[in-house]
Design an enzyme around this catalytic site. Structure first.
Site, mmCIF file in Angstrom:
data_model
loop_
_atom_site.group_PDB
_atom_site.id
_atom_site.type_symbol
_atom_site.label_atom_id
_atom_site.label_comp_id
_atom_site.label_asym_id
_atom_site.label_seq_id
_atom_site.Cartn_x
_atom_site.Cartn_y
_atom_site.Cartn_z
ATOM 1 C CG ASP A 98 -2.265 0.507 1.013
ATOM 2 O OD1 ASP A 98 -2.372 1.566 0.379
ATOM 3 O OD2 ASP A 98 -3.233 -0.127 1.475
ATOM 4 C CG ASP A 199 -4.317 5.741 0.868
ATOM 5 O OD1 ASP A 199 -5.193 4.925 1.154
ATOM 6 O OD2 ASP A 199 -4.216 6.865 1.400
ATOM 7 C CD GLU A 241 -8.666 4.792 -1.794
ATOM 8 O OE1 GLU A 241 -9.611 4.531 -1.049
ATOM 9 O OE2 GLU A 241 -7.643 5.391 -1.399
ATOM 10 C CG HIS A 315 -9.100 -0.961 4.335
ATOM 11 N ND1 HIS A 315 -8.874 -0.987 2.970
ATOM 12 C CD2 HIS A 315 -8.632 0.231 4.764
ATOM 13 C CE1 HIS A 315 -8.284 0.141 2.612
ATOM 14 N NE2 HIS A 315 -8.120 0.899 3.682
ATOM 15 C CG ASP A 316 -11.361 2.525 3.437
ATOM 16 O OD1 ASP A 316 -10.892 2.472 4.592
ATOM 17 O OD2 ASP A 316 -10.701 2.902 2.446
HETATM 18 C C1 NOJ Z 1 -7.981 5.527 1.878
HETATM 19 C C2 NOJ Z 1 -7.749 4.329 2.722
HETATM 20 O O1 NOJ Z 1 -8.288 3.207 2.114
HETATM 21 C C3 NOJ Z 1 -8.352 4.628 4.082
HETATM 22 O O2 NOJ Z 1 -8.407 3.511 4.908
HETATM 23 C C4 NOJ Z 1 -7.561 5.746 4.695
HETATM 24 O O3 NOJ Z 1 -8.163 6.140 5.904
HETATM 25 C C5 NOJ Z 1 -7.478 6.940 3.768
HETATM 26 N N1 NOJ Z 1 -7.225 6.600 2.404
HETATM 27 C C6 NOJ Z 1 -6.382 7.872 4.212
HETATM 28 O O4 NOJ Z 1 -5.136 7.279 3.958
#
Ligand code: NOJ
Length: 545
Positions: A98, A199, A241, A315-316
């Site tokens: 990541d 990210d 992302e 994970h989000d």
């Molecule tokens: C996206 C990530 O997937 C998330 O978990 C994170 O809190 C934010 N970016 C900030 O890095």
């Protein structure tokens, strides 16, 4: 488009904190991942996307990095990391790291230096502005609640942070920042990693004074420079992302001719049940026809000109079986249905840890049982604004990120076999029924269904490269599509809901022979498919010749 290994790969995402603890400190670790590599090999995945394991104060569970070239002590050591890369490689699995470079931790030495004085050589690694009319420089909000500006008493300026105030944004205008990040990326590439998940990469070209945060004017030039200086020299997978991407924007990133990224990871389908203004904390019912439209639009508009990721979870996001499936009496059927719908599409499939056994959301009564900074900030700020505890808990149960972060349920022993200590986040109480051991012992499990879907993708080029066509577009409850390559055709039929539904074969589909590739109920292979009564969440895929 030239064929690449990552077109054919299946990725498994690991959130290390919640995967497997081998030390008893209640936090998953790298040795825990090494221990479970055989399990992942059995599932059949080709790539592991490792959420951040770098040194970090863990304000945002590792998405706040204080040393890009070191491992957080709670996860292990650099020797463990090297061993993980090597052991995975022996099983034909690549590790992608990541890459969190929109921001660092406030404990990163660069930020510590930068905060010391206005003329510190590192000052310009971050984004600083003078106060305006005695307050914030402008009204850009932080994604984690409150303003994106934090005042620094010492130097009497504000610094910019799109996430928590402990995650200051890097200044990508500074060539020195670019150079340092490129060197760090090469450090990891030289270790033999399989690539990077990037990210919030759409945020690096920002122009804060013009209030442009995502898709800024410098974004694509920066990515092209990064490609040339780093991963462009390796045969690796890079996935960006990119929350707000449209298919047009997706081509800018992933058209191979442009030398940027392998693919993007965009969320249009995953935000369809969020409020347009208030976002995920104000959910609305899913518009099923819109889901068909959006997924199909990405299939057709990117064809031959870019590459997309296929996912329901990360994970989000909350767990898909609780969100759009049925985590009660049809947990198994609906989890398989959702997997079928996605895994026959074009793109690189991502499986988020626990999805392969149908893990579900959680409902903790007390806010103290939650850990995620986004949840805690939301709760704190909205309590001040007069929301009731109950209102906020409902929103957290539905869309809070900790739904995805509860420890992996390995077996039915205490703490689900995740740790012998106290888990950092409570285990979902349903671990006695939903766990890996049960799934491995049951040949009808969700696990073996995913294993089969992965195998089918490997055996059938049409799933990777075929043309997509949506059928029965206006049907309110079933999702039907075909994939075609040369003289091969695949027909996917799913009932998205609990109520039974009728499928009538569209007239323009003709074939001599049909072969059932997979289904989540027992199906008589000889049964005609001219007209089928589909059971709750029923899913089937046929090969037609
Ligand atoms: C996206 C990530 O997937 C998330 O978990 C994170 O809190 C934010 N970016 C900030 O890095």
């Amino acid at each position: 488009m030239e064929r690449k290994w990552w077109h054919e790969a299946v990725v498994y995402q690991i959130y290390p904190r919640s995967f497997k603890d081998t030390t008893g400190n209640g936090v998953g670790d790298l040795r825990g991942i090494i221990e479970k590599l055989d399990y992942l090999e059995k599932l059949g995945v080709d790539v592991i996307w490792l959420s951040p394991v770098y040194k970090s104060p863990m304000d945002d569970n590792g998405y706040d990095i204080s040393d890009y070239r070191d491992i957080a002590a709670e996860f292990g050591t650099m020797e463990d990391m090297d061993e993980l890369i090597a052991q995975a490689k022996e099983r034909g699995i690549k590790i992608i790291m990541d890459l969190v470079v929109n921001h660092t931790s406030d404990e990163h030495p660069w930020f510590i230096e930068a905060s010391k004085s206005k003329d510190n050589p590192y000052r310009d690694y971050y984004i600083w502005r003078d106060p305006k009319d005695g307050g914030v420089p402008n009204n850009i909000p932080s994604i984690f609640s409150g303003p994106a500006w934090e005042y620094d008493e010492e130097t009497e300026q504000y610094y910019f942070h799109l996430f928590s105030k402990r995650q200051p944004d890097l200044n990508w205008e500074n060539p020195q920042v670019q150079k340092e990040i490129h060197q760090m990326m090469n450090f990891w590439l030289e270790k033999g990693i399989g690539g990077f998940r990037m990210d919030v990469i759409d945020l690096i070209g920002k122009e804060v004074d013009q209030k442009i945060t995502s898709n800024g004017p410098r974004l694509h030039p920066l990515l092209q420079e990064m490609n040339q200086a780093t991963f462009g020299n390796y045969d690796v997978l890079t996935v960006g992302e990119t929350w707000g991407a449209t298919p047009e924007i997706a081509k800018l990133y992933s058209d191979p001719e442009r030398n940027e990224l392998s693919m993007i990871f965009q969320f249009e389908h995953m935000t369809l049940d969020w409020d347009d203004e208030e976002g995920k904390w104000s959910p609305k019912p899913l518009d099923f026809k819109k889901l068909k439209k959006v997924l199909s639009k990405w299939q057709t508009e990117l064809k031959g000109q870019g590459w997309n990721s296929l996912f329901w979870n990360n994970h989000d996001l909350p767990r898909i079986v609780s969100r759009w499936g049925n985590d009660q009496e049809y947990r198994v059927e609906s989890a398989k249905m959702l997997a079928t719908l996605l895994h026959f599409m074009q793109g690189t499939p991502y499986i988020y840890q626990g999805e392969e056994i149908g893990m579900t959301n959680v409902k903790y009564e007390s806010i103290d049982d939650y850990n995620d900074i986004e949840i805690l900030n939301f709760y704190r700020d909205n309590l001040k604004r007069g929301y009731t505890h109950q209102q906020m808990m409902e929103a957290i149960w539905q869309n809070g990120r900790d739904n995805a972060r509860t420890p992996i349920q390995w077996d039915d022993s205490e703490n689900a076999g995740f740790t012998v200590g106290t888990p950092w986040l409570k285990v979902n109480p349903n671990y006695t029924e939903v766990n890996v051991q049960e799934a491995l012992n049951n040949h009808d499990s969700i696990f073996y269904y995913y294993q089969k879907l992965i195998r089918l993708r490997k055996e059938n080029d049409v799933i990777v490269y075929g043309d997509y066509q949506l059928l029965l577009e206006d049907d309110d409850s079933i999702f039907v599509y075909t994939r075609n390559l040369a003289d091969e055709q695949i027909l996917v039929i799913v009932n998205f809901f609990k109520a039974e539904a009728e499928f009538i074969l569209p007239e323009d589909i003709s074939f001599d022979n049909k072969e059932l590739l997979i289904s989540n109920y027992e199906v008589d292979e000889d049964e005609s498919i001219d007209k089928v009564e589909l059971k709750p969440y029923e899913a089937r895929a046929y090969r037609l010749t």
